[in-house]
Design a protein around this motif. Structure first.
Motif, PDB file in Angstrom:
ATOM      1  N   LEU A  63       0.833  -1.201   0.000  1.00 48.42           N
ATOM      2  CA  LEU A  63       0.000   0.000   0.000  1.00 48.42           C
ATOM      3  C   LEU A  63       0.867   1.249   0.000  1.00 48.42           C
ATOM      4  CD1 LEU A  63      -2.763  -1.047   2.558  1.00 48.42           C
ATOM      5  CD2 LEU A  63      -3.041  -0.732   0.093  1.00 48.42           C
ATOM      6  N   ALA A  64       1.991   1.204   0.697  1.00 48.60           N
ATOM      7  CA  ALA A  64       2.887   2.366   0.794  1.00 48.60           C
ATOM      8  C   ALA A  64       3.450   2.780  -0.561  1.00 48.60           C
ATOM      9  CB  ALA A  64       4.025   2.077   1.766  1.00 48.60           C
ATOM     10  N   ASP A  65       3.483   1.868  -1.519  1.00 44.88           N
ATOM     11  CA  ASP A  65       4.031   2.165  -2.846  1.00 44.88           C
ATOM     12  C   ASP A  65       3.040   2.887  -3.764  1.00 44.88           C
ATOM     13  OD1 ASP A  65       6.422   0.910  -2.170  1.00 44.88           O
ATOM     14  OD2 ASP A  65       5.798  -1.022  -3.016  1.00 44.88           O
ATOM     15  N   ILE A  66       1.774   2.938  -3.398  1.00 44.53           N
ATOM     16  CA  ILE A  66       0.746   3.544  -4.254  1.00 44.53           C
ATOM     17  C   ILE A  66       0.890   5.064  -4.191  1.00 44.53           C
ATOM     18  CG2 ILE A  66      -1.734   3.821  -4.640  1.00 44.53           C
ATOM     19  CD1 ILE A  66      -2.070   1.014  -3.352  1.00 44.53           C
ATOM     20  N   PRO A  67       1.065   5.719  -5.354  1.00 42.61           N
ATOM     21  CA  PRO A  67       1.357   7.150  -5.365  1.00 42.61           C
ATOM     22  C   PRO A  67       0.134   8.075  -5.368  1.00 42.61           C
ATOM     23  CG  PRO A  67       1.557   6.286  -7.578  1.00 42.61           C
ATOM     24  CD  PRO A  67       1.221   5.115  -6.682  1.00 42.61           C
ATOM     25  N   GLU A  68      -1.045   7.548  -5.094  1.00 40.34           N
ATOM     26  CA  GLU A  68      -2.248   8.376  -5.093  1.00 40.34           C
ATOM     27  C   GLU A  68      -3.114   8.035  -3.891  1.00 40.34           C
ATOM     28  OE1 GLU A  68      -5.328   6.719  -8.140  1.00 40.34           O
ATOM     29  OE2 GLU A  68      -3.338   6.154  -8.868  1.00 40.34           O
ATOM     30  N   HIS A  69      -4.089   8.898  -3.627  1.00 45.45           N
ATOM     31  CA  HIS A  69      -4.983   8.652  -2.490  1.00 45.45           C
ATOM     32  C   HIS A  69      -5.838   7.413  -2.747  1.00 45.45           C
ATOM     33  CE1 HIS A  69      -7.602   9.246   0.904  1.00 45.45           C
ATOM     34  NE2 HIS A  69      -8.644   9.140   0.094  1.00 45.45           N
ATOM     35  N   VAL A  70      -6.030   6.630  -1.706  1.00 37.78           N
ATOM     36  CA  VAL A  70      -6.862   5.435  -1.765  1.00 37.78           C
ATOM     37  C   VAL A  70      -8.090   5.671  -0.885  1.00 37.78           C
ATOM     38  CG1 VAL A  70      -6.994   3.001  -1.113  1.00 37.78           C
ATOM     39  CG2 VAL A  70      -4.919   3.893  -2.204  1.00 37.78           C
ATOM     40  N   ASP A  71      -9.272   5.511  -1.483  1.00 39.05           N
ATOM     41  CA  ASP A  71     -10.498   5.655  -0.708  1.00 39.05           C
ATOM     42  C   ASP A  71     -10.754   4.423   0.160  1.00 39.05           C
ATOM     43  OD1 ASP A  71     -11.228   8.214  -1.817  1.00 39.05           O
ATOM     44  OD2 ASP A  71     -11.803   7.152  -3.643  1.00 39.05           O
ATOM     45  N   ILE A  72     -10.711   3.249  -0.460  1.00 38.69           N
ATOM     46  CA  ILE A  72     -10.987   1.998   0.256  1.00 38.69           C
ATOM     47  C   ILE A  72      -9.814   1.047   0.077  1.00 38.69           C
ATOM     48  CG2 ILE A  72     -12.475  -0.043   0.423  1.00 38.69           C
ATOM     49  CD1 ILE A  72     -14.733   1.639  -0.824  1.00 38.69           C
ATOM     50  N   VAL A  73      -9.360   0.456   1.178  1.00 39.00           N
ATOM     51  CA  VAL A  73      -8.439  -0.672   1.109  1.00 39.00           C
ATOM     52  C   VAL A  73      -9.306  -1.907   1.319  1.00 39.00           C
ATOM     53  CG1 VAL A  73      -6.512  -1.877   2.184  1.00 39.00           C
ATOM     54  CG2 VAL A  73      -6.424   0.611   1.899  1.00 39.00           C
ATOM     55  N   ASP A  74      -9.420  -2.717   0.268  1.00 39.10           N
ATOM     56  CA  ASP A  74     -10.241  -3.921   0.265  1.00 39.10           C
ATOM     57  C   ASP A  74      -9.330  -5.116   0.509  1.00 39.10           C
ATOM     58  OD1 ASP A  74     -12.435  -5.605  -0.103  1.00 39.10           O
ATOM     59  OD2 ASP A  74     -12.285  -5.569  -2.289  1.00 39.10           O
ATOM     60  N   VAL A  75      -9.652  -5.912   1.530  1.00 39.11           N
ATOM     61  CA  VAL A  75      -8.743  -6.962   1.988  1.00 39.11           C
ATOM     62  C   VAL A  75      -9.245  -8.354   1.618  1.00 39.11           C
ATOM     63  CG1 VAL A  75      -7.558  -7.925   3.995  1.00 39.11           C
ATOM     64  CG2 VAL A  75      -8.066  -5.466   3.906  1.00 39.11           C
ATOM     65  N   PHE A  76      -8.441  -9.048   0.829  1.00 36.48           N
ATOM     66  CA  PHE A  76      -8.647 -10.455   0.474  1.00 36.48           C
ATOM     67  C   PHE A  76      -7.506 -11.281   1.054  1.00 36.48           C
ATOM     68  CE2 PHE A  76     -11.425  -8.806  -2.853  1.00 36.48           C
ATOM     69  CZ  PHE A  76     -12.410  -9.781  -2.931  1.00 36.48           C
ATOM     70  N   ARG A  77      -7.271 -11.157   2.329  1.00 37.09           N
ATOM     71  CA  ARG A  77      -6.238 -11.918   3.027  1.00 37.09           C
ATOM     72  C   ARG A  77      -6.882 -12.550   4.256  1.00 37.09           C
ATOM     73  NH1 ARG A  77      -3.071 -13.840   0.537  1.00 37.09           N
ATOM     74  NH2 ARG A  77      -1.673 -14.098   2.300  1.00 37.09           N
ATOM     75  N   PRO A  78      -6.259 -13.567   4.840  1.00 40.39           N
ATOM     76  CA  PRO A  78      -6.839 -14.202   6.030  1.00 40.39           C
ATOM     77  C   PRO A  78      -7.018 -13.206   7.187  1.00 40.39           C
ATOM     78  CG  PRO A  78      -5.041 -15.525   5.132  1.00 40.39           C
ATOM     79  CD  PRO A  78      -5.019 -14.216   4.403  1.00 40.39           C
ATOM     80  N   SER A  79      -7.998 -13.495   8.034  1.00 44.41           N
ATOM     81  CA  SER A  79      -8.287 -12.626   9.179  1.00 44.41           C
ATOM     82  C   SER A  79      -7.042 -12.309  10.004  1.00 44.41           C
ATOM     83  CB  SER A  79      -9.344 -13.274  10.081  1.00 44.41           C
ATOM     84  OG  SER A  79     -10.575 -13.388   9.405  1.00 44.41           O
ATOM     85  N   GLY A  80      -6.151 -13.273  10.148  1.00 46.55           N
ATOM     86  CA  GLY A  80      -4.937 -13.075  10.927  1.00 46.55           C
ATOM     87  C   GLY A  80      -3.995 -12.028  10.353  1.00 46.55           C
ATOM     88  N   GLU A  81      -4.156 -11.682   9.077  1.00 48.29           N
ATOM     89  CA  GLU A  81      -3.316 -10.663   8.440  1.00 48.29           C
ATOM     90  C   GLU A  81      -4.005  -9.294   8.378  1.00 48.29           C
ATOM     91  OE1 GLU A  81      -1.721 -11.953   4.663  1.00 48.29           O
ATOM     92  OE2 GLU A  81      -1.469 -14.002   5.404  1.00 48.29           O
ATOM     93  N   ALA A  82      -5.260  -9.232   8.794  1.00 52.46           N
ATOM     94  CA  ALA A  82      -6.046  -8.002   8.642  1.00 52.46           C
ATOM     95  C   ALA A  82      -5.492  -6.838   9.462  1.00 52.46           C
ATOM     96  CB  ALA A  82      -7.501  -8.259   8.999  1.00 52.46           C
ATOM     97  N   ALA A  83      -4.998  -7.096  10.660  1.00 48.61           N
ATOM     98  CA  ALA A  83      -4.483  -6.007  11.497  1.00 48.61           C
ATOM     99  C   ALA A  83      -3.276  -5.338  10.847  1.00 48.61           C
ATOM    100  CB  ALA A  83      -4.139  -6.516  12.895  1.00 48.61           C
ATOM    101  N   ALA A  84      -2.390  -6.129  10.271  1.00 48.99           N
ATOM    102  CA  ALA A  84      -1.215  -5.558   9.600  1.00 48.99           C
ATOM    103  C   ALA A  84      -1.651  -4.717   8.404  1.00 48.99           C
ATOM    104  CB  ALA A  84      -0.258  -6.663   9.154  1.00 48.99           C
ATOM    105  N   VAL A  85      -2.637  -5.182   7.656  1.00 48.31           N
ATOM    106  CA  VAL A  85      -3.145  -4.409   6.524  1.00 48.31           C
ATOM    107  C   VAL A  85      -3.812  -3.132   7.040  1.00 48.31           C
ATOM    108  CG1 VAL A  85      -4.703  -4.387   4.539  1.00 48.31           C
ATOM    109  CG2 VAL A  85      -3.423  -6.471   5.086  1.00 48.31           C
ATOM    110  N   ALA A  86      -4.520  -3.222   8.148  1.00 54.39           N
ATOM    111  CA  ALA A  86      -5.158  -2.039   8.742  1.00 54.39           C
ATOM    112  C   ALA A  86      -4.116  -0.994   9.115  1.00 54.39           C
ATOM    113  CB  ALA A  86      -5.984  -2.436   9.963  1.00 54.39           C
ATOM    114  N   ARG A  87      -3.009  -1.421   9.692  1.00 57.34           N
ATOM    115  CA  ARG A  87      -1.927  -0.474  10.036  1.00 57.34           C
ATOM    116  C   ARG A  87      -1.377   0.183   8.780  1.00 57.34           C
ATOM    117  NH1 ARG A  87      -1.294  -4.111  14.300  1.00 57.34           N
ATOM    118  NH2 ARG A  87      -0.050  -5.591  13.148  1.00 57.34           N
ATOM    119  N   ASP A  88      -1.181  -0.596   7.733  1.00 58.12           N
ATOM    120  CA  ASP A  88      -0.680  -0.043   6.466  1.00 58.12           C
ATOM    121  C   ASP A  88      -1.697   0.927   5.854  1.00 58.12           C
ATOM    122  OD1 ASP A  88       1.576  -1.615   6.781  1.00 58.12           O
ATOM    123  OD2 ASP A  88       0.958  -3.126   5.304  1.00 58.12           O
TER     124      ASP A  88
END
Length: 136
Positions: A63-88
């Motif tokens: 996510l940090a590599d995306i050079p524009e504003h993101v409205d929604i981060v949509d997560v298709f990863r296991p629940s156990g990885e969701a917190a790390a994606v939320a932090r990003d």
């Protein structure tokens, strides 16, 4: 499960969706759901560790590599990885965090709330979009 009114509001206000875990396999929901969102006029930005192009779009490694504003981060990863994606997602200033159907994370919910992000979990973004008739 998040309430439908919040999910519909998040979608109605969004135009750019970064998809963490977008699959290369067209038979998987992690590919067909983002493709459906793209077909409905949303800008879909794939986040994948090794692909270069998915759905005709440049793929970013994080996510940090995306050079524009993101409205929604949509997560298709296991629940156990969701917190790390939320932090990003919080770190890039995303407006909302959306965990796909079957993905639930109390920790991700807390991180999103602390960052001021809207939060949706355990709902399919494409189903909500279709039922509400939201397009871009």
């Amino acid at each position: 499960m998040s309430d439908t009114a919040t999910a519909e509001r998040v979608l109605s206000e969004a135009s750019t969706i970064a998809v963490v875990g977008l699959s290369r396999d067209p038979a998987k929901s992690a590919h067909s759901v983002p493709a459906a969102m793209q077909s409905a006029g949303f800008r879909v930005i794939p986040v994948h560790p090794s692909a270069d192009v998915l759905l005709g779009e440049r793929v970013y490694r994080s996510l940090a590599d995306i050079p524009e504003h993101v409205d929604i981060v949509d997560v298709f990863r296991p629940s156990g990885e969701a917190a790390a994606v939320a932090r990003d997602a919080a770190a890039i200033g995303a407006t909302a965090l959306w965990l796909q159907q079957g993905i639930i994370s109390e920790e991700a919910r807390t991180i999103a709330a602390e960052a001021g992000m809207d939060y949706v979990e355990d709902q399919c973004i494409a189903v909500v979009r279709a039922l509400a008739g939201i397009t871009r």
